[in-house]
Design a protein around this motif. Structure first.
Motif, mmCIF file in Angstrom:
data_model
loop_
_atom_site.group_PDB
_atom_site.id
_atom_site.type_symbol
_atom_site.label_atom_id
_atom_site.label_comp_id
_atom_site.label_asym_id
_atom_site.label_seq_id
_atom_site.Cartn_x
_atom_site.Cartn_y
_atom_site.Cartn_z
ATOM 1 N N GLU A 121 -1.072 7.381 11.578
ATOM 2 C CA GLU A 121 -0.130 6.277 11.329
ATOM 3 C C GLU A 121 -0.668 4.960 11.862
ATOM 4 N N VAL A 122 -1.424 4.998 12.960
ATOM 5 C CA VAL A 122 -2.039 3.784 13.518
ATOM 6 C C VAL A 122 -3.113 3.265 12.573
ATOM 7 N N ILE A 123 -3.942 4.163 12.051
ATOM 8 C CA ILE A 123 -5.000 3.757 11.134
ATOM 9 C C ILE A 123 -4.409 3.144 9.872
ATOM 10 N N MET A 124 -3.347 3.763 9.341
ATOM 11 C CA MET A 124 -2.720 3.233 8.126
ATOM 12 C C MET A 124 -2.131 1.844 8.382
ATOM 13 N N GLU A 125 -1.542 1.660 9.542
ATOM 14 C CA GLU A 125 -0.985 0.350 9.885
ATOM 15 C C GLU A 125 -2.090 -0.701 10.001
ATOM 16 N N LEU A 126 -3.245 -0.325 10.555
ATOM 17 C CA LEU A 126 -4.364 -1.258 10.667
ATOM 18 C C LEU A 126 -4.930 -1.609 9.293
ATOM 19 N N ILE A 127 -5.046 -0.627 8.410
ATOM 20 C CA ILE A 127 -5.515 -0.913 7.048
ATOM 21 C C ILE A 127 -4.583 -1.936 6.393
ATOM 22 N N THR A 128 -3.276 -1.710 6.527
ATOM 23 C CA THR A 128 -2.289 -2.614 5.927
ATOM 24 C C THR A 128 -2.425 -4.022 6.489
ATOM 25 N N THR A 129 -2.588 -4.129 7.799
ATOM 26 C CA THR A 129 -2.703 -5.441 8.442
ATOM 27 C C THR A 129 -3.945 -6.182 7.981
ATOM 28 N N ILE A 130 -5.076 -5.469 7.845
ATOM 29 C CA ILE A 130 -6.317 -6.098 7.393
ATOM 30 C C ILE A 130 -6.172 -6.617 5.966
#
Length: 293
Positions: free
Chosen positions: A171-180
């Motif tokens: 979930e952290v990785i997915m949130e970072l992808i979205t933010t980028i």
């Protein structure tokens, strides 16, 4: 959002990223900090502090624009830190992250010995390799420097890898992808980005963004009808919240539709409140009521 902030989030959420860059196993106990050296008003992008004084402290700097005095500043910050906190470590290493070689400063004098020493690791994100082969933490870094035309495909690839690979804290990785992606496509909403990444409606409901939006909408509606809730009871209050949200999205409601909603049981009202963010037309609301009757 500045790239410094993106990388701060990446290091704070996934501190193993630095050690992936260095190609070494992630040691245990390190904590990531952004350190201000107050005596000179220096601020270091990131310091990876060892868990005990026998360890190595790692300094990390993200440099996306050419600065021909960068190394002067960077080494000044490092040596000031070494002087102030010498009792907390036994050795040190430094990492500088560049988007490409063209951004690096032109002349290293009089710091050439340090720049070319084993203590400094220079990383060029465009040379890390293919997104498919990189660890996800490094692939996230490379995503930040891709051209806009390549980013949607690359972001979907990383999102799919996050779903299918056994990775910690997906979930952290997915949130970072979205933010980028949001950093690159500022005109898109977060929900549009999530859909661009291939999220289904059910997956959207499990994201932190979706839960936050739902909670915010409910809290706002509750604030407006709080007095009515107190006067008319909890179930009626829930019904008022749902009706208020529907009116905001679709305008005046048909009397027949409103009456059907008012007749729902408490569990049905709660279920309807959960489903609200999926509806784009009143026909979908009516269809949901038919299925739930």
């Amino acid at each position: 959002m500045r790239r410094d902030s993106l990388f701060y989030q990446l290091f704070a959420q996934l501190p193993q990223t630095l050690f992936d860059l260095l190609g070494i196993d992630t040691p245990q106990g390190y904590r990531f900090e952004s350190v201000e050296l107050k005596q000179t008003a220096f601020r270091m992008d990131g310091v990876f502090v060892p868990p005990d004084p026998s360890g190595t402290v790692y300094f990390c700097e993200v440099q996306f624009q050419r600065d021909n005095s960068f190394y002067e500043r960077f080494f000044a910050e490092i040596f000031l830190y070494l002087r102030l906190y010498r009792q907390t470590f036994s050795d040190w290493q430094a990492v500088v992250i560049y988007p490409n070689r063209q951004v690096e400063q032109v002349s290293f004098e009089p710091y050439e010995v340090l720049v070319n020493s084993h203590r400094l690791h220079r990383v060029y994100l465009n040379e890390l390799g293919s997104l498919e082969a990189l660890p996800l933490s490094l692939a996230l870094m490379q995503l930040t420097v891709l051209p806009e035309a390549e980013m949607p495909t690359a972001a979907r690839l990383l999102a799919e890898r996050t779903r299918t690979e056994a990775v910690p804290r997906p979930e952290v990785i997915m949130e970072l992808i979205t933010t980028i992606v949001l950093y690159k496509f500022t005109e898109l909403s977060r929900e549009e980005v999530l859909r661009m990444l291939g999220f289904t409606t059910e997956e959207l409901k499990r994201t932190r963004f979706y839960r936050d939006v739902y909670a915010e909408a409910r809290e706002e509606a509750y604030a407006e009808v709080r007095e009515e809730v107190l006067q008319q009871g909890l179930q009626q209050g829930e019904t008022l919240v749902v009706l208020r949200q529907l009116r905001r999205r679709f305008g005046d409601l048909p009397t027949s539709l409103e009456e059907r909603i008012r007749q729902l049981s408490s569990p049905q009202i709660e279920a309807l409140a959960e489903a609200l963010l999926d509806f784009t037309t009143l026909e979908q609301v009516s269809a949901w009521l038919e299925r739930s009757s």
